[in-house]
Scaffold this motif. Structure first.
Motif, PDB file in Angstrom:
ATOM      1  N   GLY A 257      20.285  16.591  13.026  1.00 14.22           N
ATOM      2  CA  GLY A 257      21.439  16.331  12.473  1.00 14.22           C
ATOM      3  C   GLY A 257      22.060  14.757  13.379  1.00 14.22           C
ATOM      4  N   LEU A 258      22.159  15.336  14.728  1.00 18.50           N
ATOM      5  CA  LEU A 258      22.337  13.695  15.570  1.00 18.50           C
ATOM      6  C   LEU A 258      20.803  12.596  15.911  1.00 18.50           C
ATOM      7  CD1 LEU A 258      24.011  13.328  18.012  1.00 18.50           C
ATOM      8  CD2 LEU A 258      22.260  14.072  19.464  1.00 18.50           C
ATOM      9  N   VAL A 259      19.370  13.085  15.841  1.00 15.30           N
ATOM     10  CA  VAL A 259      19.131  12.558  15.444  1.00 15.30           C
ATOM     11  C   VAL A 259      19.276  11.272  14.577  1.00 15.30           C
ATOM     12  CG1 VAL A 259      16.448  10.991  14.687  1.00 15.30           C
ATOM     13  CG2 VAL A 259      17.247  13.276  16.153  1.00 15.30           C
TER      14      VAL A 259
ATOM     15  N   MET B 192      28.599   7.815   6.831  1.00 12.94           N
ATOM     16  CA  MET B 192      27.173   9.034   6.454  1.00 12.94           C
ATOM     17  C   MET B 192      27.310   9.295   8.130  1.00 12.94           C
ATOM     18  SD  MET B 192      25.051   9.752   4.261  1.00 12.94           S
ATOM     19  CE  MET B 192      23.193   9.600   5.099  1.00 12.94           C
ATOM     20  N   PRO B 193      27.538   8.372   8.912  1.00 11.87           N
ATOM     21  CA  PRO B 193      27.617   9.228  10.538  1.00 11.87           C
ATOM     22  C   PRO B 193      28.082  10.852  10.412  1.00 11.87           C
ATOM     23  CG  PRO B 193      27.138   6.869  10.813  1.00 11.87           C
ATOM     24  CD  PRO B 193      27.593   6.796   8.985  1.00 11.87           C
ATOM     25  N   LEU B 194      29.384  10.086   9.635  1.00 12.39           N
ATOM     26  CA  LEU B 194      30.760  11.720   9.844  1.00 12.39           C
ATOM     27  C   LEU B 194      29.505  12.441   9.185  1.00 12.39           C
ATOM     28  CD1 LEU B 194      33.090  12.595  10.721  1.00 12.39           C
ATOM     29  CD2 LEU B 194      34.228  11.172   8.655  1.00 12.39           C
ATOM     30  N   GLY B 195      29.769  12.086   7.825  1.00  9.34           N
ATOM     31  CA  GLY B 195      28.565  13.351   7.020  1.00  9.34           C
ATOM     32  C   GLY B 195      27.494  13.431   7.916  1.00  9.34           C
ATOM     33  N   LEU B 196      26.605  13.437   8.818  1.00  7.71           N
ATOM     34  CA  LEU B 196      25.868  13.803   9.298  1.00  7.71           C
ATOM     35  C   LEU B 196      25.874  14.755  10.530  1.00  7.71           C
ATOM     36  CD1 LEU B 196      23.344  10.751   9.328  1.00  7.71           C
ATOM     37  CD2 LEU B 196      22.499  12.583   7.929  1.00  7.71           C
TER      38      LEU B 196
ATOM     39  N   LEU C 136      31.748   8.032   0.260  1.00 13.37           N
ATOM     40  CA  LEU C 136      32.690   9.228  -0.029  1.00 13.37           C
ATOM     41  C   LEU C 136      31.438  10.445  -0.573  1.00 13.37           C
ATOM     42  CD1 LEU C 136      35.701   9.103  -1.147  1.00 13.37           C
ATOM     43  CD2 LEU C 136      35.275   9.654   1.119  1.00 13.37           C
ATOM     44  N   VAL C 137      30.195   9.801  -1.254  1.00 12.32           N
ATOM     45  CA  VAL C 137      29.333  10.361  -2.355  1.00 12.32           C
ATOM     46  C   VAL C 137      27.891  10.283  -1.460  1.00 12.32           C
ATOM     47  CG1 VAL C 137      27.806  10.378  -4.089  1.00 12.32           C
ATOM     48  CG2 VAL C 137      30.025   9.833  -4.249  1.00 12.32           C
ATOM     49  N   LEU C 138      28.570   9.501  -0.218  1.00 15.24           N
ATOM     50  CA  LEU C 138      26.467   9.344   0.004  1.00 15.24           C
ATOM     51  C   LEU C 138      26.867  10.700   1.486  1.00 15.24           C
ATOM     52  CD1 LEU C 138      25.294   6.222   0.332  1.00 15.24           C
ATOM     53  CD2 LEU C 138      24.806   8.055  -0.968  1.00 15.24           C
ATOM     54  N   MET C 139      28.631  10.791   1.521  1.00 15.79           N
ATOM     55  CA  MET C 139      28.746  11.707   2.896  1.00 15.79           C
ATOM     56  C   MET C 139      28.981  13.392   2.424  1.00 15.79           C
ATOM     57  SD  MET C 139      32.396  11.519   5.351  1.00 15.79           S
ATOM     58  CE  MET C 139      33.535  12.147   3.622  1.00 15.79           C
ATOM     59  N   LEU C 140      29.477  13.318   1.267  1.00 11.44           N
ATOM     60  CA  LEU C 140      29.507  14.622   0.791  1.00 11.44           C
ATOM     61  C   LEU C 140      27.749  15.190   0.986  1.00 11.44           C
ATOM     62  CD1 LEU C 140      32.685  13.970  -1.402  1.00 11.44           C
ATOM     63  CD2 LEU C 140      32.298  15.194   0.457  1.00 11.44           C
ATOM     64  N   GLN C 141      27.137  14.495  -0.422  1.00 11.72           N
ATOM     65  CA  GLN C 141      25.714  15.105  -0.544  1.00 11.72           C
ATOM     66  C   GLN C 141      24.638  14.823  -0.421  1.00 11.72           C
ATOM     67  OE1 GLN C 141      25.932  13.886  -5.597  1.00 11.72           O
ATOM     68  NE2 GLN C 141      25.056  12.904  -5.152  1.00 11.72           N
ATOM     69  N   PHE C 142      24.801  13.723   0.317  1.00  7.96           N
ATOM     70  CA  PHE C 142      23.251  12.942   0.969  1.00  7.96           C
ATOM     71  C   PHE C 142      22.843  12.778   1.847  1.00  7.96           C
ATOM     72  CE2 PHE C 142      20.440   9.533   2.449  1.00  7.96           C
ATOM     73  CZ  PHE C 142      19.606   9.465   1.720  1.00  7.96           C
ATOM     74  N   ALA C 143      23.846  13.126   3.264  1.00  8.07           N
ATOM     75  CA  ALA C 143      24.570  13.682   4.365  1.00  8.07           C
ATOM     76  C   ALA C 143      23.702  15.086   4.404  1.00  8.07           C
ATOM     77  CB  ALA C 143      25.606  13.363   5.276  1.00  8.07           C
ATOM     78  N   PRO C 144      24.634  16.077   3.636  1.00  5.73           N
ATOM     79  CA  PRO C 144      23.797  17.238   3.988  1.00  5.73           C
ATOM     80  C   PRO C 144      22.214  18.117   3.570  1.00  5.73           C
ATOM     81  CG  PRO C 144      25.972  17.561   2.972  1.00  5.73           C
ATOM     82  CD  PRO C 144      25.488  15.988   3.158  1.00  5.73           C
ATOM     83  N   GLN C 145      21.886  16.711   2.345  1.00  7.43           N
ATOM     84  CA  GLN C 145      20.791  17.069   2.517  1.00  7.43           C
ATOM     85  C   GLN C 145      20.015  16.174   3.418  1.00  7.43           C
ATOM     86  OE1 GLN C 145      19.590  15.957  -1.695  1.00  7.43           O
ATOM     87  NE2 GLN C 145      21.512  14.813  -1.961  1.00  7.43           N
ATOM     88  N   GLN C 146      20.678  15.115   3.541  1.00  2.33           N
ATOM     89  CA  GLN C 146      19.085  15.090   4.851  1.00  2.33           C
ATOM     90  C   GLN C 146      19.351  16.240   5.823  1.00  2.33           C
ATOM     91  OE1 GLN C 146      17.910  12.246   3.710  1.00  2.33           O
ATOM     92  NE2 GLN C 146      18.207  11.267   5.309  1.00  2.33           N
ATOM     93  N   VAL C 147      20.352  17.177   6.384  1.00  2.00           N
ATOM     94  CA  VAL C 147      20.413  17.686   7.424  1.00  2.00           C
ATOM     95  C   VAL C 147      19.578  18.624   7.654  1.00  2.00           C
ATOM     96  CG1 VAL C 147      21.884  18.931   8.907  1.00  2.00           C
ATOM     97  CG2 VAL C 147      22.482  16.904   9.041  1.00  2.00           C
TER      98      VAL C 147
ATOM     99  N   ALA D 147      25.379  21.932  -2.121  1.00  3.31           N
ATOM    100  CA  ALA D 147      26.266  22.290  -3.036  1.00  3.31           C
ATOM    101  C   ALA D 147      27.398  21.835  -3.898  1.00  3.31           C
ATOM    102  CB  ALA D 147      25.564  23.257  -4.437  1.00  3.31           C
ATOM    103  N   ALA D 148      28.105  22.083  -2.862  1.00  2.00           N
ATOM    104  CA  ALA D 148      29.562  22.076  -2.795  1.00  2.00           C
ATOM    105  C   ALA D 148      30.002  20.482  -2.687  1.00  2.00           C
ATOM    106  CB  ALA D 148      30.509  22.511  -1.493  1.00  2.00           C
ATOM    107  N   GLY D 149      29.141  19.938  -1.755  1.00  2.00           N
ATOM    108  CA  GLY D 149      29.476  18.274  -1.414  1.00  2.00           C
ATOM    109  C   GLY D 149      28.821  17.264  -3.245  1.00  2.00           C
ATOM    110  N   ALA D 150      27.873  18.074  -3.289  1.00  2.00           N
ATOM    111  CA  ALA D 150      27.560  17.770  -4.764  1.00  2.00           C
ATOM    112  C   ALA D 150      28.585  17.709  -6.308  1.00  2.00           C
ATOM    113  CB  ALA D 150      26.385  17.997  -5.374  1.00  2.00           C
ATOM    114  N   LEU D 151      29.242  18.764  -6.306  1.00  4.81           N
ATOM    115  CA  LEU D 151      30.429  19.264  -7.581  1.00  4.81           C
ATOM    116  C   LEU D 151      31.463  17.406  -6.994  1.00  4.81           C
ATOM    117  CD1 LEU D 151      29.746  23.089  -7.835  1.00  4.81           C
ATOM    118  CD2 LEU D 151      28.386  20.875  -9.496  1.00  4.81           C
TER     119      LEU D 151
END
Length: 409
Positions: free
Chosen positions: A57-59, A365-369, A237-248, A386-390
């Motif tokens: 996540g830090l990377v 995104m950095p905050l989400g990551l 907001l959407v990328l922070m909630l659902q894309f960032a968790p997927q990345q990590v 899933a929580a972020g996606a919903l």
């Protein structure tokens, strides 16, 4: 621009290939994007094995912050100077960064701090490249071929997600991560060479007012157009909630939930790529012209629901099917959005709007990551994603009720 023989009306998605300049840029990006997709897969697994999910996540945070630090400047420069030149410079800078990463990894001297620095340098180069690339596409084809150009760029982009991760998994398993990084370095050199041979149509540059004033002029323009500023803000907001968790958390999800390794991780990403290719080709053939704003929002809701289903699925095979489904949604909706930008935004403002789109959409995104890395151990990875996606699906559905969105064609 040199034009090839016309293609039949039944092949509307491929009309952009009439242009020699587009063929050159498309080929450059097709190769470079495969290298990038392989790089991201190898980087994710290398960082995960080197330091764990939290450090991964830090990377990703550092890489995202670096891109955000340069993307607005890149947009202003790309509206003032030749976009082709900025793309070549960015390719060569990223060649140096990823080449160094390959060298240190091959020598056995790659530690986490060095990985962090080189990933950050890659992010800086990305920030200069994307606005220039977003602004150059309409300069390569006739106006009527812009939807086709976006469809074909989408095919290159999403095919890279289909091919790159599988290539990374194959090469990583046989020759190690350093070889994957070296292949990506070579793809940047290939891209720069083809871009050098490209001669896009010139565009009247924006007045030189100073970089900060030019950026602010772009902000003022976007703030007057609801479909631009609302969508950009919402996707922050959407990328922070659902894309960032997927990345990590996706490597952890594959390892712990599905009990599989790097090959399964790469395959899941490749299936997403297959879906996006299908979605982009569908857009290129249909080329919708009415209610495009509402249409894209509806597809984004479906995408969010597919994410939730994918990460909660008890079966890897079902997750693969949902990866294809959400990929189709992504490919179609992004092609719609990029075509709207290129057709509805003034030409000498386009790169700045593209840069603001990147900056705004990825701004959180950095905050989400960081949050995803921080809570990685508090719940199962599928539950967090899933929580972020919903929540994202509910947010997008709410914006669909706004009257101005129905009027956007």
């Amino acid at each position: 621009m040199e034009q090839a023989a016309p293609l039949g009306s039944g092949f509307r998605a491929f009309h952009a290939f009439r242009s020699r300049e587009f063929r050159l840029v498309w080929s450059a990006q097709a190769v470079s994007l495969v290298g990038d997709a392989a790089f991201v897969t190898a980087l994710g697994w290398r960082a995960f094995t080197l330091a764990g999910s939290g450090r991964l996540g830090l990377v990703l945070v550092c890489q995202a912050l670096a891109m955000l630090a340069t993307v607005l400047i890149g947009g202003a420069l790309a509206d003032r100077f030749p976009r082709r030149t900025l793309m070549i410079v960015s390719d060569l800078a990223r060649l140096a960064a990823v080449g160094a990463l390959a060298g240190f990894d091959a020598s056995g001297r790659l530690g986490f701090p060095l990985l962090l620095v080189l990933a950050t340098l890659m992010g800086l180069g990305d920030g200069f490249f994307y606005p220039a690339f977003g602004g150059i596409v309409p300069l390569l084809v006739e106006p009527s071929a812009v939807p086709s150009a976006n469809a074909m760029i989408g095919v290159a982009r999403w095919s890279s997600i289909l091919i790159g991760p599988s290539l990374a998994a194959l090469v990583y398993g046989g020759a190690g991560s350093a070889t994957v990084f070296a292949l990506d370095a070579g793809s940047f050199l290939f891209s720069a060479a083809l871009l050098w041979a490209t001669r896009p149509r010139p565009v009247e540059p924006s007045a030189a007012e100073g970089t900060l004033r030019e950026i602010w002029a772009g902000v003022r323009y976007v703030s007057r157009v609801p479909w631009l500023w609302v969508t950009i803000t919402m996707f922050a907001l959407v990328l922070m909630l659902q894309f960032a968790p997927q990345q990590v958390l996706m490597p952890k999800l594959v390892a712990q939930h599905f009990h599989r390794g790097v090959a399964a991780y790469g395959l899941l990403t490749s299936l997403l790529g297959l879906g996006t290719v299908l979605g982009t080709l569908l857009f290129g053939q249909l080329q919708p012209r009415r209610r495009r704003g509402l249409l894209s929002y509806a597809i984004w809701v479906v995408n969010s629901l597919c994410i939730a289903g994918l990460v909660l699925s008890p079966w890897y095979e079902l997750a693969g099917v949902l990866a294809v489904a959400r990929g189709t949604c992504i490919g179609f909706s992004i092609a719609v959005w990029e075509t709207m930008l290129m057709e509805l935004v003034p030409e000498n403002m386009l790169s700045r709007v593209v840069s603001l789109d990147f900056f705004g959409s990825f701004g959180l995104m950095p905050l989400g990551l960081a949050l995803s890395a921080g809570i990685a151990g508090l719940a199962a990875p599928g539950t967090i994603i899933a929580a972020g996606a919903l929540v994202s699906a509910a947010l997008i559905a709410f914006v669909m009720t706004r009257p101005w969105l129905r009027e956007v064609d």
